[in-house]
Design an enzyme around this catalytic site. Structure first.
Site, PDB file in Angstrom:
ATOM      1  N   ASP A 133       5.954  -9.758   8.740  1.00 48.34           N
ATOM      2  CA  ASP A 133       4.111  -8.348   8.608  1.00 48.34           C
ATOM      3  C   ASP A 133       4.703  -7.519   8.092  1.00 48.34           C
ATOM      4  O   ASP A 133       4.522  -6.911   8.706  1.00 48.34           O
ATOM      5  CB  ASP A 133       3.232  -9.470   9.532  1.00 48.34           C
ATOM      6  N   ARG A 191     -14.128  -1.516   4.565  1.00 46.54           N
ATOM      7  CA  ARG A 191     -12.413  -0.712   5.410  1.00 46.54           C
ATOM      8  C   ARG A 191     -12.438   0.656   5.285  1.00 46.54           C
ATOM      9  O   ARG A 191     -11.521   0.960   6.302  1.00 46.54           O
ATOM     10  CB  ARG A 191     -11.214  -1.409   4.824  1.00 46.54           C
TER      11      ARG A 191
END
Length: 252
Positions: free
Chosen positions: A121, A14
């Site tokens: 979120d 990532r």
């Protein structure tokens, strides 16, 4: 979020993707950018999140909501009073929209009270997707055909979009559960769905999250966790309640 050493490859991949996406020369160059650019910091956070879910996931908890939890909650409410339900992490919207759909279809008192559903979120890209409300076949696979026809637009390019009235029934926000000001800003709730999040935290973060969840609940409010999670091992501030359809936790 805690990633053990065996997940290092996931972190490395990532970070490497973000180094490439920002045209950074190397990690040192990227780290300097990360410290000075809050937008890139958020982009990196977004890249780590797991947004795997679908409509009517863990349906037994939705049954518990309409059959047991809400009937207890409304004992202290009058018709027209507000009932607040929080879904976090809400991912790309399937979780809070499922609550709205389920109540419309399965709770006869849904129009008697002012039901407010909030989905939150930490992943801002997921929140943006939730606001769009467009879903593919896998996300929709557990929904009954009549629910699909009633609450979703006809399929376009392999996806179906939630009707506007249902979109407007859910409010979406970006929230970090371990950041108290971020949680306090959402207000207090009668019911919180926080499923399959605490399993990604280390012990200290789980305790902090539990304290924030406790604070976010109205006295006597209910907390629903994922089926592999247990608040009893994290905090003694909640009472375990066994209903016919699910085990949940009540704020002491």
């Amino acid at each position: 979020m805690l990633f053990e050493e065996k997940k290092r490859y996931y972190i490395d991949r990532r970070v490497a993707e973000r180094i490439g996406a920002t045209d950074s020369r190397d990690f040192t160059d990227y780290f300097a950018k990360l410290r000075s650019d809050r937008h890139e910091a958020q982009a990196l956070i977004n890249s780590f999140t797991v947004n795997e879910t679908y409509f009517y996931r863990e349906e037994h908890q939705l049954r518990c909501l309409s059959r047991s939890i809400l009937p207890e909650v409304v004992r202290d409410h009058r018709p027209g009073d507000r009932i607040r339900i929080w879904s976090l992490p809400c991912s790309t919207g399937e979780e809070p929209y499922s609550i709205a759909l389920w109540l419309l279809e399965n709770w006869a008192m849904v129009d008697v009270y002012n039901i407010e559903i909030v989905g939150s979120d930490i992943d801002t890209k997921a929140v943006e997707a939730a606001l769009r409300g467009r879903y593919g076949a896998r996300a929709l696979s557990k929904l009954p055909p009549d629910v699909l026809e009633t609450y979703f637009e006809p399929e376009k390019k392999g996806k179906r979009e939630i009707i506007q009235d249902l979109k407007e029934s859910v409010t979406f926000t970006a929230t970090n559960l371990v950041d108290r000001p971020s949680v306090v800003a959402q207000g207090r709730f009668d019911v919180i769905f926080c499923r399959n999040l605490l399993i990604y935290f280390d012990e200290e973060s789980r305790k902090l999250a539990a304290a924030h969840l406790h604070e976010a609940l109205n006295p006597g409010g209910y907390l629903c966790l994922g089926h592999t999670e247990s608040m009893s091992r994290i905090s003694n501030a909640f009472e375990l309640r066994r209903f016919d359809d699910a085990i949940v936790y009540r704020r002491n």
